[in-house]
Design an enzyme around this catalytic site. Structure first.
Site, PDB file in Angstrom:
ATOM      1  N   ARG A   1      -1.902   2.600  -7.307  1.00  0.00           N
ATOM      2  CA  ARG A   1      -0.790   3.497  -6.964  1.00  0.00           C
ATOM      3  C   ARG A   1       0.160   3.696  -8.136  1.00  0.00           C
ATOM      4  NH1 ARG A   1       4.372   3.429  -3.935  1.00  0.00           N
ATOM      5  NH2 ARG A   1       4.431   5.253  -2.558  1.00  0.00           N
TER       6      ARG A   1
ATOM      7  N   ILE B   1       6.166  11.064  -2.628  1.00  0.00           N
ATOM      8  CA  ILE B   1       4.909  10.391  -2.328  1.00  0.00           C
ATOM      9  C   ILE B   1       5.218   9.419  -1.202  1.00  0.00           C
ATOM     10  CG2 ILE B   1       5.314   8.714  -4.188  1.00  0.00           C
ATOM     11  CD1 ILE B   1       2.302   8.313  -4.379  1.00  0.00           C
ATOM     12  N   SER B   2       4.406   9.443  -0.162  1.00  0.00           N
ATOM     13  CA  SER B   2       4.665   8.623   1.017  1.00  0.00           C
ATOM     14  C   SER B   2       4.589   7.134   0.688  1.00  0.00           C
ATOM     15  CB  SER B   2       3.660   8.944   2.120  1.00  0.00           C
ATOM     16  OG  SER B   2       3.829  10.258   2.593  1.00  0.00           O
ATOM     17  N   ALA B   3       5.180   6.337   1.553  1.00  0.00           N
ATOM     18  CA  ALA B   3       5.110   4.886   1.415  1.00  0.00           C
ATOM     19  C   ALA B   3       3.668   4.423   1.617  1.00  0.00           C
ATOM     20  CB  ALA B   3       6.020   4.214   2.441  1.00  0.00           C
TER      21      ALA B   3
END
Length: 315
Positions: free
Chosen positions: A125, A149-151
């Site tokens: 990530r 950007i999502s968790a």
């Protein structure tokens, strides 16, 4: 407006074993000894009253995703949080590396799939977030252009919801592909014999995502053409490679776009957040006869699925 969270002193004994939260007019129970993860997102102000936006997970893998909970008291008194969780909340720290991030998600019960864990471990990530960001903390991050950007817990959730439709050789569409992280995960799931398409209407993000993927283990799939990233209006899907076994939408639609339903293969599944201020993560299944079934997975909070002009303010 949601009612403020109120700690009921008369029910202190009950609350110690199962503190309750009132949010969005709904009542939740979060046992403190079962509460294993707390993700801080942001602090805002609403009519001069502060509220906290965060995510809660229990050992039963029941996500209270990005709930906005009003609190007039001290957080540790109100929620009786475990000290480890509270420390993580206060410092904003999370996993110290990609492998540790995945291990934490497994330990907290968010990831139960061996395949999803392998894919998230393989795709770092850290390659898909802006330099200087807390890449491995379980929190969404801004990526510019009013996008995020999502968790990691949301990525894991969506991967597990779509896992059966991301088998080798299948086709997947990622709408609002952003920095390319989840698109890359999809590509690793379906392999070189599959086809994954990422679509975003911000050209700079698409350029960024291509560079990010090239640096990752998914780079070879980009070179082979089984993974591609495009500039386009994701609300219209990407008809060239339709129909898709899996469709993921990374922004909240006020209603499900018909074009995406049309491009979903019979037997396929779409995961899409739906709503404006109050949003729900919907799981859409299309049967072999073309009929549609929808269910709600959890409450969420995403940026809106809108036009490029509206998202960027015309810039």
């Amino acid at each position: 407006n949601p009612k403020p969270f109120i700690y009921n002193k008369k029910k202190e004994r009950t609350m110690r074993s199962c503190p309750t939260l009132t949010a969005y007019g709904r009542h939740y129970c979060a046992p403190p000894r079962r509460l294993v993860s707390l993700t801080f997102t942001s602090i805002h102000r609403h009519n001069s009253a502060p509220f906290l936006n965060f995510s809660l997970f229990t050992a039963f893998r029941s996500p209270f995703s990005r709930m906005e909970i009003y609190s007039s008291g001290i957080l540790e008194e109100t929620l009786k949080l475990d000290s480890v969780c509270l420390e993580q909340f206060q410092t904003g720290t999370g996993s110290t590396g990609n492998k540790a991030m995945v291990e934490n998600l497994k330990r907290f019960g968010v990831i139960s799939s061996k395949k999803v864990a392998e894919v998230m471990e393989a795709l770092d990530r850290g390659l898909f977030v802006p330099v200087g960001s807390s890449a491995y903390a379980d929190t969404p991050l801004p990526i510019g252009y009013n996008a995020t950007i999502s968790a990691p817990h949301m990525h894991a959730t969506c991967l597990q919801l779509l896992e059966d439709k991301l088998q080798p050789g299948m086709r997947a569409l990622d709408v609002g592909s952003g920095t390319g992280y989840l698109t890359g995960c999809f590509a690793l799931m379906v392999g070189a014999e599959g086809r994954v398409v990422g679509v975003d209407h911000i050209p700079q993000l698409v350029d960024m995502s291509i560079k990010n993927v090239e640096k990752s283990v998914a780079g070879s799939l980009l070179q082979k053409g089984s993974l591609s990233l495009h500039v386009g209006d994701g609300r219209k899907g990407w008809g060239e490679f339709a129909p898709y076994d899996a469709i993921h939408v990374g922004a909240a639609a006020s209603e499900i776009p018909h074009a995406l339903l049309d491009q979903l293969k019979p037997g396929g599944r779409m995961v899409i957040p739906v709503g404006t201020y109050f949003q729900e993560l919907k799981v859409i299944d299309k049967s072999e006869d073309g009929s549609i079934k929808a269910r709600t997975e959890t409450s969420v909070r995403y940026v809106p699925l809108t036009s490029r002009v509206e998202q960027t303010g015309g810039f």
